[in-house]
Write a protein that holds these residues in place. Structure first.
Motif, mmCIF file in Angstrom:
data_model
loop_
_atom_site.group_PDB
_atom_site.id
_atom_site.type_symbol
_atom_site.label_atom_id
_atom_site.label_comp_id
_atom_site.label_asym_id
_atom_site.label_seq_id
_atom_site.Cartn_x
_atom_site.Cartn_y
_atom_site.Cartn_z
ATOM 1 N N GLY A 202 0.807 -1.206 0.000
ATOM 2 C CA GLY A 202 0.000 0.000 0.000
ATOM 3 C C GLY A 202 0.842 1.258 0.000
ATOM 4 N N LEU A 203 1.876 1.306 -0.864
ATOM 5 C CA LEU A 203 2.785 2.446 -0.895
ATOM 6 C C LEU A 203 2.178 3.612 -1.668
ATOM 7 C CD1 LEU A 203 6.158 0.590 -1.644
ATOM 8 C CD2 LEU A 203 5.159 1.169 0.578
ATOM 9 N N ASP A 204 2.588 4.806 -1.320
ATOM 10 C CA ASP A 204 2.172 6.006 -2.034
ATOM 11 C C ASP A 204 3.054 6.198 -3.263
ATOM 12 O OD1 ASP A 204 0.316 6.428 -0.044
ATOM 13 O OD2 ASP A 204 1.684 7.703 1.140
ATOM 14 N N PRO A 209 9.352 1.649 -4.121
ATOM 15 C CA PRO A 209 10.358 0.734 -3.546
ATOM 16 C C PRO A 209 11.586 0.641 -4.441
ATOM 17 C CG PRO A 209 8.643 -0.530 -4.632
ATOM 18 C CD PRO A 209 8.201 0.916 -4.699
ATOM 19 N N LYS A 210 12.698 0.268 -3.818
ATOM 20 C CA LYS A 210 13.918 0.002 -4.572
ATOM 21 C C LYS A 210 13.942 -1.477 -4.916
ATOM 22 C CE LYS A 210 16.571 3.665 -2.291
ATOM 23 N NZ LYS A 210 17.813 3.994 -1.539
ATOM 24 N N VAL A 211 14.118 -1.787 -6.178
ATOM 25 C CA VAL A 211 14.059 -3.171 -6.649
ATOM 26 C C VAL A 211 15.343 -3.512 -7.396
ATOM 27 C CG1 VAL A 211 12.778 -4.850 -8.016
ATOM 28 C CG2 VAL A 211 11.551 -3.003 -6.846
ATOM 29 N N ILE A 212 15.967 -4.593 -7.020
ATOM 30 C CA ILE A 212 17.177 -5.079 -7.683
ATOM 31 C C ILE A 212 16.980 -6.548 -8.000
ATOM 32 C CG2 ILE A 212 19.666 -5.447 -7.484
ATOM 33 C CD1 ILE A 212 19.757 -3.159 -5.490
ATOM 34 N N GLY A 232 13.923 -2.771 -1.349
ATOM 35 C CA GLY A 232 14.186 -1.796 -0.301
ATOM 36 C C GLY A 232 12.960 -0.947 -0.040
ATOM 37 N N VAL A 233 12.447 -0.988 1.207
ATOM 38 C CA VAL A 233 11.274 -0.213 1.596
ATOM 39 C C VAL A 233 11.568 0.526 2.895
ATOM 40 C CG1 VAL A 233 9.642 -1.740 0.436
ATOM 41 C CG2 VAL A 233 10.287 -2.191 2.807
#
Length: 287
Positions: A202-204, A209-212, A232-233
Motif C-alpha cells: 500500500g505504498l504512495d 520501492p527500490k528493486v534489484i 528496499g522499503v
C-alpha cells in the motif's frame, strides 16, 4: 531373612546359621537339627558348630583342604612383608608432606597465604620487563580485545597538513529495510515487482520501492527455474513486509542478508600524483 532350603521367612527362634563357607540361614526343621544338637551347639563355644551339607562336603574334600593349606602358608609369609612395606611408604609420604607444608608457611603470599611461591620471582626485574595490564573481560567472562572496545566507525580529529585525507563517511540508508523476495518466473521484470510491492504494501506514489533483480554471475535468466529480487522499503514497513498475509501465494520472503560485503572494508588508495595534482583519490569498493 529367608531359609536357603524352602525360601520362606525364618523367625529368630526357629533358625540356624551355617558356620561353614556360605553362612546361609535355615529353618531348624529344614536343616534336620533336633533340640539336643541345638543345645550342644549353644554350650560348645567355637569348638562345636554346624555346617550345611554342601559346606561339609567341601570341607571334607582333600583337594580343597590342600589348596587352603598352601594359601595359608603363602599368606603367612607374604602379608607381613606387604603390610610393613605399606607402612614405610606412608611414613615417607607423611615426611614429604610435612616438609612442603613448612615451606609454604614460611613464605606466604600476600593475596593467598597458602599459595606456592613463584619459581621465577626476579625475572621482570632482571630483564627490565614490565608486567602487562590485566585484560578486560566482557559479560561472558571472555577477554575483550582492545580493538573491539573502540567504535569501528570512529574518525581522527587532529588537523595535519603533511598528507591529504578523504572523508569516507557517507549517508547510509538507515531508514531502509531490505527484503528478499523469491520464486518468480525468470521473465519477471523489476518494474513488475515494483508494482507488486506497491500494491501489497500500500505504498504512495512518492515512496516507490527500490528493486534489484538478483541473477547469479554469468547466468542467463532464461536458463533459471526462478529468479529473486532485493526490495528496499521504509523501515516502518518492516513488520508488514515480513507478514505472510502481505504477499501472494508461493512467494518466498525474508530479510535480505548480503554476506559478500558484510565484513569487507573500503580500500582507499592515494598516490603521490593525485596529491600533487589535486585529483580525487581512488576508492575501491569491496567485491
Amino acid at each position: 531373612m529367608a531359609c536357603r532350603s524352602c525360601k520362606k521367612t525364618v523367625a529368630v527362634s526357629d533358625r540356624i546359621v551355617c558356620q561353614g563357607f556360605c553362612g546361609a540361614t535355615f529353618h531348624v526343621i529344614c536343616a534336620k537339627v533336633d533340640d539336643p544338637v541345638r543345645e550342644a551347639l549353644g554350650i560348645g563355644g567355637n569348638n562345636i558348630f554346624w555346617m550345611c551339607d554342601p559346606c561339609a562336603d567341601l570341607f571334607l574334600n582333600d583337594h580343597f583342604r590342600a589348596l587352603v593349606n598352601v594359601f595359608d602358608e603363602k599368606c603367612s609369609s607374604f602379608m607381613p612383608k606387604a603390610i610393613q612395606s605399606m607402612k614405610e611408604d606412608i611414613n615417607k609420604l607423611h615426611t614429604a608432606l610435612t616438609a612442603l607444608t613448612a615451606k609454604v608457611d614460611a613464605k606466604p603470599n600476600a593475596n593467598t597465604p597458602y599459595a606456592t611461591p613463584s619459581p621465577w620471582p626476579n625475572v621482570a626485574r632482571s630483564t627490565g620487563l614490565q608486567s602487562t595490564p590485566k585484560r578486560r573481560r566482557g559479560n561472558s567472562g571472555n577477554p575483550v580485545s582492545p580493538i573491539s572496545l573502540r567504535n569501528a566507525n570512529s574518525y581522527g580529529t587532529k588537523a595535519v597538513h603533511t598528507i591529504r585525507t578523504v572523508n569516507l563517511s557517507r549517508k547510509l540508508d538507515e531508514d531502509i529495510v531490505w527484503i528478499y523476495l523469491s520464486a518468480f518466473h525468470p521473465s519477471t521484470t523489476e518494474n513488475e515487482i515494483a508494482s507488486l510491492v506497491t500494491e501489497c504494501l500500500g505504498l504512495d506514489a512518492g515512496e516507490p520501492p527500490k528493486v534489484i533483480k538478483l541473477v547469479p554471475m554469468g547466468k542467463d535468466p532464461a536458463t533459471l527455474n526462478f529468479v529473486s529480487f532485493k526490495i528496499g522499503v521504509k523501515l516502518r514497513l518492516k513488520e508488514k513486509a515480513l507478514c505472510c498475509e502481505t504477499w501472494p501465494e508461493n512467494v518466498r520472503f525474508r530479510l535480505f542478508e548480503d554476506n559478500r560485503t558484510k565484513n569487507a572494508a573500503r580500500i582507499v588508495r592515494i598516490s603521490s600524483k593525485e596529491i600533487s595534482s589535486g585529483m580525487q583519490p581512488t576508492i575501491s569498493e569491496p567485491v
